[in-house]
Every structure is written in C-alpha cells, then in structure tokens.
Design a protein around this motif. Structure first.
Motif: not given
Length: 503
Positions: A417-421
């Motif tokens: 991923p580029s964004v990890l929540i």
C-alpha cells in the motif's frame, strides 16, 4: 500479616508444552482481602498459570494450596466448588439464554420433579444485578446486551458463589469509565468480605489505583513481587521486559514526501461532518478523540466500507471513488482494524494463510495456490517485522497479542500500500510489544509509507505522530504539529473546547 495464611498459594509450578516451558518454577500467593496484580508481557505465562489454577491444565511440577490444605484441581467445576471464580476477558456466555440462566448455568434452582424454580432464579439474579447498578434485568436475553453489559453478566456470575478467590482477566477491556467505577466498587466489596483477588491487566493506571501487590512474570519465570505503594510504572515495566522503555516523543528525522492522501469536506450522514486533512508520504498522522468522535468511521470510509454523503478523497492529487475494500486495496489503501481477532485474523488458520489471505487469487498457479510463493511472503514479513512464531504452520490463535497484530500489519504491507491506516494499534497488547509496534509504525513512515494511526491512548498518539487531528462529535476541532501539542490543549480540543484553530 505474617500469621494470616494466604487464601491461595501456588508453589514452584512447572508446565511444559511441546517445545515450550510455559512455566518454570513459578510461585504466587494471594492474601485474604488483597488485590494482587499479576503482570507480564503477552506470552509471559500469566494465562497458563491461571489455567493450572482452574484445573484446565495439570501442572508437571509444584503444588497448589488453599489455606493450609494442598489441593489438586481436576477441572474448572472442582475449582469453582473450592471457591475459585474466574472472570475471563473472552466472554463465555450463551447468547440465546436470559441473563438469569447464564448467571446460574448448571446450578439453576429446582422445585419438585426437577422443574426450574423461575421465581427464585429471577429474584436471586435481580438482587445481584442491583449490586452492579446495571440497566437490564434477569429476563433480558444476553445476545441483546452490549459487549460491556455482557462483561457485567460475567462479573455477576462471580457474586453467586461463596468465593474465596476471584481472578479477573483484563476485566475492563470493554467497559466504559462509568462501568469501571462500578467494577472497582464490586472489587472493594469482595475485599471487605475477605476474598483474595488476582487482577490481570496491562493498564498501569488501574494496577496502581486498586492493587496492593504486583507479581511479575517474564518468559514463564517469576521475576519478583512488589508492594504497589512502594514502586512505580518504570520499575514494573523494567521487571516485565528486562529493559527500559523509551516513551519520549518521536518526531521524524527524515524528509517528508508529497501529499499521498487528502480529504476535503468529507461527511457521512450523522457520523462525521466536513472533515478535511492530509497525510504526506513518510508521515504519521494521529487521530485522537473520545469514543463516538467519528475516527473509526472515517477510516472505514477511506477503506470503502462506508459511502460518504459529501466531500472529496484525493490520492496523490487524483479524485477517487472508493465503493468497496477491493477499490481501496487496488488504489493502495490498507486498513488494520480495531478488532484484530474478529476482523483482522482467522484464528483457526495458520500464520502463512492469514498473512497471504488478501492476495490468494494473485498467488495461484493454475487452480492451486503456489505454496512456495506464500511461504516466501510469510518469511519476508516475519523477518522484517520480527514476528515470533516457531514457523508458518503455527495457528494464529496461539500467538501473543503483539505477534498477532504484526501478522495483520504484515498481511497489509504485503499488498504494497501507499497509505496504511491502523486503528487502535496496541489494544490489549502488553507494554513491551506496544513499544515494538510504535517503533514499527515509525520505521514504516521512514520507509515512505503514509501512516494514519487512530488511538484512544494519549501517550501513544503523542509518541508516534508527526501531526495529530483532534476530533469531537464527528468534527475536526484542531490539527496540531508534534512541536506545538500539549496534553492540556489536546484534552481541550477533544472535549469540544479550544477549536478556534480548526483545521
């Protein structure tokens, strides 16, 4: 106190499982009217020790005494008959039955010909529920109660027995602050009646509030017993993990990249309204607020689980529509959920299969999954995240909470991923593993990920975040940089005050 005998004494308990010495000569005792904390990292041996006490496991060595009598626990019913009551973190209730039937399960009062005496059952139950100050009654179906109220039913069970010793295992994990007060009152009542209480918890503030002594285990071995009034968090932590913890603020020492994710005026019905923020590559943005502030709902929207009613989501400057988790994953957004056992893992499956679950279709060689590719992914992330497990065949349900959380994080990192929540990254995780997860989140940012951390713990959000978005009642009140934030300003913002610098 020297002439008073412990209500319960475990002496030199040894327990071995294949390849693991879970308990190595552990001793532990509880005095009448004492609250005695049992602490240690996940995997330290606390649960195994309590299972030996409850007769679920038979010890390979050592002895159990109640008063001066040496006892052998053949099973949980015998432990209960001897006055030992367990209140488990994992609820063990029959949802289809009433509160009364759950509380007296196996011991229902009877009339002639073995018929259940419903009137007596309900009267006895309502008398116990009155002590607990709850809003439900004996007839309520357990499945209709919230998790917190189900926990109160679990606690009510303890009050039906003439208990000599009560073991509480993480009893406040799902309770509100008001319910915690009631629980602590119940514990104080039990103390006054001379009951010995063992209290297992990772929450230091509770340990220092209600316990008299603290016993620490590490790697199945006894590390020492401390008088609560004469010690502090640092000393207990050092005993638990064998090292000092660095809990200082931890700002970035690397260059931040471009904006990876931007949200403009996002609303979702009554859940949250007009939310705007951004996260850069290499940055950790923390979301902090009270329960119901809307933080998790925003994460679920970004992961395609909810549809916003207004607003725009931009990924690397491009306006995107996220109608499902598959859309979000394809666009490079991953979500580590708050409930790792219920939503993040399949507990009965092994470590490898959990790690590669989202990409099974991509790993197929013809009709079969390519086992070699799966093992190679598992090995890569086991090494990278320092996941402690004997091997990929180990069931995830057998791992400690910290290692389970690393499996969930590894599963999503393997999707590139580029964004990890990450929602509540360290809930139910011991203090040593917490520190490891924090370091991991910082190192992921340093590798260029854009990281969003949602947490209900102020020290955590202060420790890991470069910026903090403070939310109150579905709105962003203020966004702080790590340099300007103070505990007071953060509390003001999440209480609905101090929103003059709204983001």
């Amino acid at each position: 106190m020297s002439h008073v005998k412990p209500v319960l004494h475990l002496e030199d308990i040894v327990k071995t499982f294949p390849g693991v010495r879970a308990l190595d000569g552990v001793s532990f005792s509880v005095m009448p009217g004492e609250v005695h904390a049992l602490m240690g990292e996940n995997g330290a041996g606390k649960s195994t020790l309590m299972k030996v006490l409850g007769g679920i496991h038979q010890p390979d060595g050592g002895a159990i005494f109640m008063g001066e009598e040496r006892v052998v626990m053949s099973g949980p019913l015998e432990a209960k008959a001897k006055g030992i009551v367990f209140i488990h973190q994992e609820l063990s209730l029959a949802e289809e039955l009433s509160v009364a039937e759950n509380i007296y399960l196996g011991e229902l009062p009877r009339k002639s010909f073995g018929r259940v005496d419903w009137v007596t059952l309900r009267e006895k139950t309502d008398a116990i529920l009155k002590k607990l100050n709850v809003a439900f009654n004996a007839r309520t179906r357990v499945g209709d109660l919230s998790i917190a109220n189900q926990q109160m039913v679990e606690i009510a069970r303890a009050l039906t027995v003439d208990a000599k010793a009560v073991i509480f295992d993480e009893p406040t994990a799902s309770l509100t602050d008001a319910e915690k007060v009631v629980l602590f009152d119940v514990i104080a009542d039990l103390q006054r009646e001379g009951v010995g209480i063992t209290y297992i918890s990772h929450r230091m503030e509770e340990i220092f509030k209600i316990t008299d002594r603290i016993t620490v285990l590490r790697d199945g071995q006894y590390q020492g017993t401390l008088e609560t009034a004469e010690t502090n968090e640092e000393a207990v932590t050092q005993l638990m993990i064998g090292r000092k913890l660095d809990l200082s603020r931890n700002p970035s020492h690397h260059e931040l990249g471009e904006i990876a994710l931007e949200v403009r005026g996002l609303s979702c019905g009554s859940l949250y309204e007009d939310v705007s923020f951004h996260v850069r590559s290499g940055e950790v943005v923390g979301f902090y607020g009270l329960v119901g502030a809307g933080r998790t709902e925003i994460a679920e929207t970004l992961f395609g689980l909810r549809t916003p009613s207004h607003g725009t989501i931009l990924l690397e400057g491009e306006d995107v529509r996220l109608n499902s988790p598959a859309d979000a994953i394809a666009k490079g957004i991953s979500l580590v959920p708050e409930d790792r056992k219920g939503q993040g893992l399949v507990l009965g499956m092994n470590c490898r299969d959990n790690m590669t679950l989202p990409q099974v279709d991509d790993l197929k060689a013809g009709p079969f999954v390519a086992e070699g590719a799966e093992i190679s992914i598992f090995d890569q992330y086991r090494d990278r995240l320092d996941i402690r497990t004997p091997g990929w065949k180990q069931k995830v349900g057998n791992l400690s909470g910290g290692n389970q959380q690393k499996i969930v994080i590894g599963k999503w990192l393997s999707m590139k991923p580029s964004v990890l929540i990450v929602d509540e990254p360290t809930r139910g995780i011991d203090v040593g593993s917490k520190s490891e997860i924090h370091k991991l989140l910082r190192s992921l940012a340093a590798q260029g990920y854009a990281v969003i951390v949602i947490s209900s713990e102020m020290p955590e959000v202060l420790h890991v975040s470069d910026r903090i978005v403070a939310m109150y009642s579905g709105r962003v009140m203020r966004t702080f940089t790590s340099e300007e934030v103070t505990e007071d300003s953060l509390i003001q913002a999440i209480s609905g005050l101090g929103g003059d610098k709204a983001a």
